[in-house]
Design a protein around this motif. Structure first.
Motif, PDB file in Angstrom:
ATOM      1  N   THR A  66       5.392   5.180   3.870  1.00  0.00           N
ATOM      2  CA  THR A  66       5.177   5.905   2.629  1.00  0.00           C
ATOM      3  C   THR A  66       6.216   7.015   2.460  1.00  0.00           C
ATOM      4  N   LEU A  67       6.468   7.772   3.517  1.00  0.00           N
ATOM      5  CA  LEU A  67       7.411   8.886   3.397  1.00  0.00           C
ATOM      6  C   LEU A  67       8.814   8.391   3.074  1.00  0.00           C
ATOM      7  N   ILE A  68       9.231   7.295   3.700  1.00  0.00           N
ATOM      8  CA  ILE A  68      10.572   6.780   3.416  1.00  0.00           C
ATOM      9  C   ILE A  68      10.649   6.289   1.972  1.00  0.00           C
ATOM     10  N   MET A  69       9.598   5.593   1.536  1.00  0.00           N
ATOM     11  CA  MET A  69       9.600   5.115   0.152  1.00  0.00           C
ATOM     12  C   MET A  69       9.597   6.272  -0.829  1.00  0.00           C
ATOM     13  N   LEU A  70       8.821   7.297  -0.505  1.00  0.00           N
ATOM     14  CA  LEU A  70       8.751   8.452  -1.392  1.00  0.00           C
ATOM     15  C   LEU A  70      10.127   9.098  -1.522  1.00  0.00           C
ATOM     16  N   ALA A  71      10.825   9.220  -0.389  1.00  0.00           N
ATOM     17  CA  ALA A  71      12.167   9.790  -0.428  1.00  0.00           C
ATOM     18  C   ALA A  71      13.062   8.975  -1.357  1.00  0.00           C
ATOM     19  N   GLY A  72      12.931   7.656  -1.277  1.00  0.00           N
ATOM     20  CA  GLY A  72      13.718   6.803  -2.158  1.00  0.00           C
ATOM     21  C   GLY A  72      13.319   6.962  -3.614  1.00  0.00           C
ATOM     22  N   LEU A  73      12.014   7.044  -3.852  1.00  0.00           N
ATOM     23  CA  LEU A  73      11.515   7.187  -5.223  1.00  0.00           C
ATOM     24  C   LEU A  73      12.034   8.466  -5.865  1.00  0.00           C
ATOM     25  N   LEU A  74      12.088   9.544  -5.059  1.00  0.00           N
ATOM     26  CA  LEU A  74      12.504  10.832  -5.618  1.00  0.00           C
ATOM     27  C   LEU A  74      13.976  10.817  -6.001  1.00  0.00           C
ATOM     28  N   ASP A  75      14.721   9.864  -5.461  1.00  0.00           N
ATOM     29  CA  ASP A  75      16.139   9.759  -5.803  1.00  0.00           C
ATOM     30  C   ASP A  75      16.383   9.058  -7.138  1.00  0.00           C
ATOM     31  N   ILE A  76      15.352   8.384  -7.636  1.00  0.00           N
ATOM     32  CA  ILE A  76      15.527   7.680  -8.912  1.00  0.00           C
ATOM     33  C   ILE A  76      15.371   8.688 -10.041  1.00  0.00           C
ATOM     34  N   PRO A  77      16.366   8.793 -10.923  1.00  0.00           N
ATOM     35  CA  PRO A  77      16.290   9.817 -11.981  1.00  0.00           C
ATOM     36  C   PRO A  77      15.063   9.613 -12.871  1.00  0.00           C
ATOM     37  N   ASP A  78      14.406  10.702 -13.205  1.00  0.00           N
ATOM     38  CA  ASP A  78      13.213  10.636 -14.061  1.00  0.00           C
ATOM     39  C   ASP A  78      13.514  10.016 -15.418  1.00  0.00           C
ATOM     40  N   SER A  79      14.777  10.219 -15.872  1.00  0.00           N
ATOM     41  CA  SER A  79      15.111   9.769 -17.226  1.00  0.00           C
ATOM     42  C   SER A  79      14.903   8.262 -17.361  1.00  0.00           C
ATOM     43  N   TYR A  80      15.119   7.505 -16.279  1.00  0.00           N
ATOM     44  CA  TYR A  80      14.901   6.059 -16.351  1.00  0.00           C
ATOM     45  C   TYR A  80      13.463   5.762 -16.745  1.00  0.00           C
ATOM     46  N   TYR A  81      12.545   6.494 -16.051  1.00  0.00           N
ATOM     47  CA  TYR A  81      11.127   6.229 -16.313  1.00  0.00           C
ATOM     48  C   TYR A  81      10.738   6.693 -17.698  1.00  0.00           C
ATOM     49  N   GLU A  82      11.325   7.846 -18.091  1.00  0.00           N
ATOM     50  CA  GLU A  82      10.958   8.391 -19.399  1.00  0.00           C
ATOM     51  C   GLU A  82      11.341   7.428 -20.510  1.00  0.00           C
ATOM     52  N   SER A  83      12.571   6.887 -20.433  1.00  0.00           N
ATOM     53  CA  SER A  83      12.969   5.991 -21.518  1.00  0.00           C
ATOM     54  C   SER A  83      12.148   4.707 -21.468  1.00  0.00           C
ATOM     55  N   ILE A 104       0.846  -1.200   0.000  1.00  0.00           N
ATOM     56  CA  ILE A 104       0.000   0.000   0.000  1.00  0.00           C
ATOM     57  C   ILE A 104       0.878   1.245   0.000  1.00  0.00           C
ATOM     58  N   ALA A 105       1.928   1.229   0.816  1.00  0.00           N
ATOM     59  CA  ALA A 105       2.806   2.401   0.891  1.00  0.00           C
ATOM     60  C   ALA A 105       3.475   2.662  -0.455  1.00  0.00           C
ATOM     61  N   LEU A 106       3.889   1.602  -1.135  1.00  0.00           N
ATOM     62  CA  LEU A 106       4.552   1.778  -2.431  1.00  0.00           C
ATOM     63  C   LEU A 106       3.588   2.385  -3.449  1.00  0.00           C
ATOM     64  N   LEU A 107       2.337   1.901  -3.427  1.00  0.00           N
ATOM     65  CA  LEU A 107       1.353   2.441  -4.363  1.00  0.00           C
ATOM     66  C   LEU A 107       1.091   3.920  -4.067  1.00  0.00           C
ATOM     67  N   ILE A 108       0.900   4.234  -2.782  1.00  0.00           N
ATOM     68  CA  ILE A 108       0.616   5.634  -2.440  1.00  0.00           C
ATOM     69  C   ILE A 108       1.820   6.508  -2.768  1.00  0.00           C
ATOM     70  N   ALA A 109       3.020   6.025  -2.451  1.00  0.00           N
ATOM     71  CA  ALA A 109       4.214   6.831  -2.727  1.00  0.00           C
ATOM     72  C   ALA A 109       4.377   7.056  -4.225  1.00  0.00           C
ATOM     73  N   SER A 110       4.139   6.020  -5.034  1.00  0.00           N
ATOM     74  CA  SER A 110       4.243   6.189  -6.483  1.00  0.00           C
ATOM     75  C   SER A 110       3.224   7.211  -6.967  1.00  0.00           C
ATOM     76  N   PHE A 111       2.039   7.167  -6.348  1.00  0.00           N
ATOM     77  CA  PHE A 111       0.997   8.123  -6.732  1.00  0.00           C
ATOM     78  C   PHE A 111       1.405   9.541  -6.347  1.00  0.00           C
ATOM     79  N   ILE A 112       1.910   9.712  -5.115  1.00  0.00           N
ATOM     80  CA  ILE A 112       2.287  11.057  -4.657  1.00  0.00           C
ATOM     81  C   ILE A 112       3.368  11.632  -5.561  1.00  0.00           C
ATOM     82  N   LYS A 113       4.252  10.779  -6.049  1.00  0.00           N
ATOM     83  CA  LYS A 113       5.358  11.258  -6.880  1.00  0.00           C
ATOM     84  C   LYS A 113       4.848  11.952  -8.147  1.00  0.00           C
ATOM     85  N   THR A 114       3.682  11.528  -8.635  1.00  0.00           N
ATOM     86  CA  THR A 114       3.189  12.112  -9.880  1.00  0.00           C
ATOM     87  C   THR A 114       2.450  13.427  -9.646  1.00  0.00           C
ATOM     88  N   LEU A 115       2.248  13.800  -8.375  1.00  0.00           N
ATOM     89  CA  LEU A 115       1.417  14.973  -8.100  1.00  0.00           C
ATOM     90  C   LEU A 115       2.219  16.264  -8.157  1.00  0.00           C
TER      91      LEU A 115
END
Lengths: 327, 293
Positions: free
Chosen positions: A204-221, A118-129
């Motif tokens: 969720t907050l810890i996961m979000l912090a980790g998610l924000l460290d992943i470069p966007d370019s990975y997801y874009e490609s 659940i935390a991973l899903l919410i964190a992934s969602f928050i990242k797009t906001l």
């Protein structure tokens, strides 16, 4: 870390953040930036003295004392009698101890994977906001984390009543009512829900912090290659979050295994011991005052400590070694 | 480029833009829907608790089910707030939490400063000594801690609630992490100007610690406010009953008065929630300070 002594709880959560941080800072700040000529024994000892003294009295000494007492039969009427490892044998032969360990493991198996998913899903969602919505969501998700386990306990007991709101939701889909806390099959899952709810914010907050460290370019490609959300999560997010996920899994697992407050207030271990977690078993056998219950419960606590300690040490070594993949 | 090509290009771009807009709208709608749904489900239990506090004795649990009260009557809130035991528990716990927070900030930040910025004999040993308790499960020491405070004659005092938990490895670790990242130049300049270590700590480090103190201090405050197991072991004097002890024992003490209990729980949960909402910005910053963002 369960909040037993009034020092854990949110402090523990802040510390969890700090752990993750230290993992990152570790390589940089391994050697404190202090010049040698600034050596100052007297001041330093004065500064650490209060902490060292308090920890000695209220942490180190109780631990040594536990080890000592676990080797003695203690009763009010006779002098302590040394019995060696007899209590260890008692505990290890006690079916109730093993049963409680089973309950603890089942509880952890319900709380940790579900909570992390659940935390991973919410964190992934928050990242797009957008920034403002994201900060609103972060606060919202964090609010339950500051609610005390006792308040959560009485609140969920209230919600689980026969005429309570949970059974009302069930009645909307023509199911129930279920006697959630009085049924050995449903009591443990019913306690797992508030545990997930309480832990959601910090995970969720810890996961979000980790998610924000992943470069966007990975997801874009990946997106250009036509990878959907599930594929991106499976092939990019999870491998790159490996350290954080491992860390959350282990701290969550050891915390769930040590759960005490929720079952204590909600069911006191019942029905028929279905919710007697290891700590509750220890706590209740300490309080029930049967002969030698002190030594017995202390020994059980120490055995549990060995198991948990081994898990923690192992994992912190894993995390501190740089073997794991880093983004 | 001939005219038709340009025309085709513009219309294609136009179509793409229009489709993009529609997709953007749908995305924005989905995001708002997600925000609303997640917030509602995460906050629902708390809202339900507050709503139940407004319900009368016959409404709070009944069939057929009733979602909202017929009349929003704050009777339960007034009754529980005027209950001498509840009010006393709130005040006693609040005072304890304030003293606890102040003491733990003082003790832990001093140790954190020394372990981060000073060099002294056996530093590594003391570092391990101070950090080791983090890895000791509380149950392994809870029972003998109880025996120890009983032998020290501390049972049924404010001190037994405050003193044993004041020194916290976790907090010290967090603060040290912060002090490690402060620039050394200021410190060296102050030393050259003849400041003592204490002066540097009090006049340079402490004033800059406000943000991290808020985060750590809220942690202490909450740990004390929300404590349950330690108080039920060590406190039997009704005058010192802690708020969570009061709520946890409410059902066995007074029977199933759910409206009253939910009103009391709401009032007891409010201080920590308000603290977090009020200092929300600091908490986010605090997380960034620790290097996480």
């Amino acid at each position: 870390m369960t909040a037993v002594l009034p020092s854990d709880s949110l402090a523990g959560q802040a510390g969890e953040l700090a752990h993750v941080a230290s993992r990152r800072d570790g390589r940089r700040s391994g050697t404190p930036r202090v010049a040698k000529h600034l050596r100052d024994n007297r001041t330093a000892y004065l500064m650490i003295a209060p902490m060292v003294i308090l920890l000695s009295i209220f942490v180190i000494w109780p631990l040594i004392y536990s080890l000592y007492l676990s080797g003695f039969k203690i009763s009010f009427y006779k002098d302590p009698e040394f019995v060696g490892f007899q209590f260890y044998q008692y505990v290890l032969e006690s079916p109730k101890f093993w049963q409680s360990l089973g309950v603890g493991l089942a509880f952890a198996a319900m709380v940790v994977p579900a909570g992390m998913l659940i935390a991973l899903l919410i964190a992934s969602f928050i990242k797009t906001l957008s920034k403002r919505l994201a900060s609103f969501m972060k606060t919202t998700v964090y609010v339950p984390a500051v609610v005390s386990t006792v308040v959560a306990s009485v609140l969920f007991v209230f919600m689980y009543q026969d005429q309570g709101v949970v059974n009302w939701f069930l009645s909307l889909i023509n199911a129930g009512p279920v006697a959630w806390l009085n049924n050995p099959g449903t009591a443990l899952p019913a306690i797992a829900v508030p545990a997930i709810w309480l832990g959601l914010g910090i995970t969720t907050l810890i996961m979000l912090a980790g998610l924000l460290d992943i470069p966007d370019s990975y997801y874009e490609s990946a997106e250009l290659d036509g990878a959907g959300f599930v594929k991106r999560t499976w092939y990019i997010t999870i491998p790159l979050l490996k350290n954080i996920l491992l860390y959350l899994f282990v701290t969550g697992f050891t915390a769930a295994l040590q759960m005490l407050d929720l079952p204590l207030v909600m069911t006191n271990g019942g029905p028929v011991n279905a919710t007697t977690t290891p700590n509750l078993f220890i706590f209740n056998s300490f309080r029930d005052g049967t002969p030698y219950s002190t030594s017995f419960s202390l020994t059980a606590a120490l055995l549990l400590f060995v198991v948990l300690g081994a898990i923690s040490v192992l994992v912190f070594r894993l995390i501190n070694s740089d073997k794991a993949v880093d983004g | 480029m001939s005219a038709p090509t340009i025309a085709r290009a513009t219309t294609a771009a136009g179509v793409r833009r229009a489709r993009g807009l529609r997709r953007g709208d749908r995305n924005r709608f989905l995001k708002w829907l997600g925000v609303v749904l997640i917030s509602l489900s995460v906050l629902f239990p708390l809202a339900w608790m507050a709503i139940a506090g407004f319900k009368g004795k016959t409404e709070v649990l009944r069939s057929p089910f009733q979602f909202f009260p017929d009349m929003w009557d704050p009777k339960n809130y007034i009754e529980i707030a005027q209950d001498p035991q509840f009010a006393r528990a709130m005040i006693v716990t609040f005072i304890g939490a304030i003293i606890f927070t102040a003491l733990s900030l003082a003790i832990n930040s001093m140790a954190a400063y020394a372990l981060a910025r000073l060099d002294f004999a056996f530093k590594r040993f003391w570092w391990v000594f101070c950090i080791m308790p983090m890895f000791i499960p509380s149950m392994a020491i809870l029972l003998t801690s109880f025996v120890v405070v009983a032998q020290l004659g501390m049972l049924d005092t404010m001190a037994v609630l405050i003193i044993p938990g004041v020194a916290s490895s976790v907090q010290m670790f967090f603060l040290r992490q912060f002090y490690l990242n402060m620039p050394i130049a200021v410190e060296e300049a102050a030393l050259i100007d003849g400041c003592s270590r204490w002066q540097i700590f009090l006049k340079i480090f402490l004033p800059q610690s406000a943000a991290v103190f808020v985060v750590v201090g809220i942690g202490s405050y909450m740990a004390f406010w929300n404590a349950y197991v330690w108080p039920i072991l060590t406190i039997t004097n009704p005058d010192l009953t802690q708020i969570m002890q009061f709520l946890g024992n409410f059902r066995s003490d007074r029977g199933p008065q759910w409206g009253l209990l939910m009103a009391g729980s709401t009032l007891a949960a409010l201080p920590t929630i308000v603290l977090v909402l009020f200092f929300q910005r600091y908490i986010v910053n605090g997380v960034r300070i620790s290097g996480i963002k």
